[in-house]
Write a protein that holds these residues in place. Sequence first.
Motif, PDB file in Angstrom:
ATOM      1  N   ARG A 235      -9.203   4.861 -16.617  1.00  0.00           N
ATOM      2  CA  ARG A 235      -9.900   5.476 -15.473  1.00  0.00           C
ATOM      3  C   ARG A 235      -9.052   6.568 -14.817  1.00  0.00           C
ATOM      4  O   ARG A 235      -9.456   7.201 -13.864  1.00  0.00           O
ATOM      5  N   GLY A 236      -7.829   6.764 -15.326  1.00  0.00           N
ATOM      6  CA  GLY A 236      -6.963   7.819 -14.812  1.00  0.00           C
ATOM      7  C   GLY A 236      -6.398   7.540 -13.426  1.00  0.00           C
ATOM      8  O   GLY A 236      -6.162   8.464 -12.659  1.00  0.00           O
ATOM      9  N   ILE A 237      -6.157   6.254 -13.120  1.00  0.00           N
ATOM     10  CA  ILE A 237      -5.609   5.901 -11.805  1.00  0.00           C
ATOM     11  C   ILE A 237      -4.333   5.092 -11.965  1.00  0.00           C
ATOM     12  O   ILE A 237      -4.077   4.519 -13.019  1.00  0.00           O
ATOM     13  N   GLU A 238      -3.561   5.036 -10.894  1.00  0.00           N
ATOM     14  CA  GLU A 238      -2.393   4.158 -10.845  1.00  0.00           C
ATOM     15  C   GLU A 238      -2.819   2.860 -10.183  1.00  0.00           C
ATOM     16  O   GLU A 238      -3.497   2.879  -9.156  1.00  0.00           O
ATOM     17  N   LEU A 239      -2.418   1.747 -10.762  1.00  0.00           N
ATOM     18  CA  LEU A 239      -2.798   0.431 -10.255  1.00  0.00           C
ATOM     19  C   LEU A 239      -1.612  -0.506 -10.364  1.00  0.00           C
ATOM     20  O   LEU A 239      -1.090  -0.727 -11.453  1.00  0.00           O
ATOM     21  N   ALA A 240      -1.166  -1.029  -9.229  1.00  0.00           N
ATOM     22  CA  ALA A 240      -0.106  -2.035  -9.217  1.00  0.00           C
ATOM     23  C   ALA A 240      -0.778  -3.398  -9.223  1.00  0.00           C
ATOM     24  O   ALA A 240      -1.731  -3.622  -8.476  1.00  0.00           O
ATOM     25  N   VAL A 241      -0.303  -4.306 -10.058  1.00  0.00           N
ATOM     26  CA  VAL A 241      -0.847  -5.660 -10.125  1.00  0.00           C
ATOM     27  C   VAL A 241       0.223  -6.627  -9.662  1.00  0.00           C
ATOM     28  O   VAL A 241       1.340  -6.612 -10.182  1.00  0.00           O
ATOM     29  N   CYS A 242      -0.116  -7.456  -8.676  1.00  0.00           N
ATOM     30  CA  CYS A 242       0.843  -8.413  -8.126  1.00  0.00           C
ATOM     31  C   CYS A 242       0.228  -9.800  -8.154  1.00  0.00           C
ATOM     32  O   CYS A 242      -0.834 -10.030  -7.561  1.00  0.00           O
ATOM     33  N   ARG A 243       0.919 -10.727  -8.829  1.00  0.00           N
ATOM     34  CA  ARG A 243       0.435 -12.115  -8.890  1.00  0.00           C
ATOM     35  C   ARG A 243       1.176 -12.953  -7.861  1.00  0.00           C
ATOM     36  O   ARG A 243       2.399 -12.967  -7.811  1.00  0.00           O
ATOM     37  N   LEU A 244       0.387 -13.636  -7.032  1.00  0.00           N
ATOM     38  CA  LEU A 244       0.927 -14.525  -5.996  1.00  0.00           C
ATOM     39  C   LEU A 244       1.147 -15.905  -6.611  1.00  0.00           C
ATOM     40  O   LEU A 244       0.186 -16.645  -6.859  1.00  0.00           O
ATOM     41  N   ALA A 245       2.389 -16.239  -6.894  1.00  0.00           N
ATOM     42  CA  ALA A 245       2.702 -17.533  -7.508  1.00  0.00           C
ATOM     43  C   ALA A 245       4.211 -17.747  -7.458  1.00  0.00           C
ATOM     44  O   ALA A 245       4.978 -16.798  -7.291  1.00  0.00           O
ATOM     45  N   ALA A 246       4.632 -18.999  -7.610  1.00  0.00           N
ATOM     46  CA  ALA A 246       6.060 -19.321  -7.613  1.00  0.00           C
ATOM     47  C   ALA A 246       6.787 -18.544  -8.711  1.00  0.00           C
ATOM     48  O   ALA A 246       7.929 -18.124  -8.533  1.00  0.00           O
TER      49      ALA A 246
ATOM     50  N   VAL B 250      -8.174  -9.520  -5.626  1.00  0.00           N
ATOM     51  CA  VAL B 250      -8.550  -8.641  -4.524  1.00  0.00           C
ATOM     52  C   VAL B 250      -8.059  -7.246  -4.890  1.00  0.00           C
ATOM     53  O   VAL B 250      -6.866  -7.052  -5.132  1.00  0.00           O
ATOM     54  N   LEU B 251      -8.990  -6.301  -4.950  1.00  0.00           N
ATOM     55  CA  LEU B 251      -8.646  -4.916  -5.263  1.00  0.00           C
ATOM     56  C   LEU B 251      -8.571  -4.133  -3.955  1.00  0.00           C
ATOM     57  O   LEU B 251      -9.528  -4.102  -3.185  1.00  0.00           O
ATOM     58  N   VAL B 252      -7.418  -3.509  -3.716  1.00  0.00           N
ATOM     59  CA  VAL B 252      -7.184  -2.755  -2.487  1.00  0.00           C
ATOM     60  C   VAL B 252      -7.050  -1.277  -2.849  1.00  0.00           C
ATOM     61  O   VAL B 252      -6.310  -0.920  -3.766  1.00  0.00           O
ATOM     62  N   ARG B 253      -7.779  -0.448  -2.123  1.00  0.00           N
ATOM     63  CA  ARG B 253      -7.720   0.990  -2.347  1.00  0.00           C
ATOM     64  C   ARG B 253      -6.417   1.563  -1.787  1.00  0.00           C
ATOM     65  O   ARG B 253      -5.765   0.927  -0.960  1.00  0.00           O
ATOM     66  N   PRO B 254      -6.044   2.774  -2.180  1.00  0.00           N
ATOM     67  CA  PRO B 254      -4.816   3.394  -1.670  1.00  0.00           C
ATOM     68  C   PRO B 254      -4.794   3.578  -0.152  1.00  0.00           C
ATOM     69  O   PRO B 254      -3.723   3.687   0.437  1.00  0.00           O
ATOM     70  N   ASP B 255      -5.959   3.564   0.502  1.00  0.00           N
ATOM     71  CA  ASP B 255      -6.008   3.708   1.961  1.00  0.00           C
ATOM     72  C   ASP B 255      -5.907   2.370   2.692  1.00  0.00           C
ATOM     73  O   ASP B 255      -5.988   2.327   3.910  1.00  0.00           O
ATOM     74  N   GLY B 256      -5.711   1.276   1.952  1.00  0.00           N
ATOM     75  CA  GLY B 256      -5.522  -0.035   2.558  1.00  0.00           C
ATOM     76  C   GLY B 256      -6.801  -0.820   2.784  1.00  0.00           C
ATOM     77  O   GLY B 256      -6.756  -1.931   3.323  1.00  0.00           O
ATOM     78  N   PHE B 257      -7.945  -0.288   2.374  1.00  0.00           N
ATOM     79  CA  PHE B 257      -9.204  -1.020   2.511  1.00  0.00           C
ATOM     80  C   PHE B 257      -9.463  -1.841   1.258  1.00  0.00           C
ATOM     81  O   PHE B 257      -9.177  -1.403   0.139  1.00  0.00           O
TER      82      PHE B 257
ATOM     83  N   ILE C 107       0.859  -1.185   0.000  1.00  0.00           N
ATOM     84  CA  ILE C 107       0.000   0.000   0.000  1.00  0.00           C
ATOM     85  C   ILE C 107       0.894   1.232   0.000  1.00  0.00           C
ATOM     86  O   ILE C 107       1.514   1.570   1.004  1.00  0.00           O
ATOM     87  N   ASP C 108       0.967   1.879  -1.151  1.00  0.00           N
ATOM     88  CA  ASP C 108       1.893   3.012  -1.296  1.00  0.00           C
ATOM     89  C   ASP C 108       1.266   4.205  -2.005  1.00  0.00           C
ATOM     90  O   ASP C 108       1.949   4.981  -2.653  1.00  0.00           O
ATOM     91  N   GLY C 109      -0.051   4.342  -1.906  1.00  0.00           N
ATOM     92  CA  GLY C 109      -0.713   5.478  -2.548  1.00  0.00           C
ATOM     93  C   GLY C 109      -1.373   5.132  -3.868  1.00  0.00           C
ATOM     94  O   GLY C 109      -2.003   5.983  -4.492  1.00  0.00           O
ATOM     95  N   ARG C 110      -1.218   3.889  -4.307  1.00  0.00           N
ATOM     96  CA  ARG C 110      -1.866   3.430  -5.539  1.00  0.00           C
ATOM     97  C   ARG C 110      -2.905   2.381  -5.190  1.00  0.00           C
ATOM     98  O   ARG C 110      -2.888   1.806  -4.111  1.00  0.00           O
ATOM     99  N   PHE C 111      -3.783   2.079  -6.132  1.00  0.00           N
ATOM    100  CA  PHE C 111      -4.631   0.904  -6.008  1.00  0.00           C
ATOM    101  C   PHE C 111      -3.725  -0.303  -6.220  1.00  0.00           C
ATOM    102  O   PHE C 111      -2.737  -0.232  -6.961  1.00  0.00           O
TER     103      PHE C 111
END
Length: 191
Positions: free
Chosen positions: A101-112, A135-142, A75-79
């Motif tokens: 949508r004009g937002i920053e979004l980090a995508v992280c895949r949990l896998a080997a 799971v989509l997490v907002r910049p505020d950690g929710f 959680i660093d200020g981006r979705f």
Amino acid sequence: MTNCSRRGRESPLFSLIVGYRYRSQAVFQEGESLFSPAEVELLENPAQLAAQPGTRLPHLWVEQHGQRISTLDLIDGRFVLLVGPAGKPWQKTAPAVAASRGIELAVCRLAADGDLLDREDGWRTKLGMSDAGAVLVRPDGFVAWRSTLPINPERKLGQVLSSILGQPTADQPIRLAVRMPRAAARTSVTG
């Protein structure tokens, strides 16, 4: 530990800080009707948070580039979109949807072979997610939304982001309020 009263019972302070779930238009939950933005539910056992929409992202130790980090460090200020091992379709479509949508979004895949490695393999339980889930997490950690892989991930992610951002979706017309100057509104054309 400090305790606070809740409906005649005492609740640990930890429960009041992270052990609640709220519903609002900035939280998207499949199959549930809209709730009052003020609706808050205290969870009976906050230690069992599982990334339910409207709760804080739970802590989970993972490795990123060989370094041990917490999911909370993401959680660093981006979705943030966390996806399971079979979540490559989410990874492929998310950057374009976020850009539209004009937002920053980090995508992280949990896998080997993914961006994040969970050596204890507890991510399914901690995040309440399937191999193809997200799971989509907002910049505020929710947690804003949690889902399995739909037939059209691009469309679904776009709908969810539009909903929580209060933006119209592609199948929803944009309504513009046009105000005419008073003089123009009173002018009539005669022939």
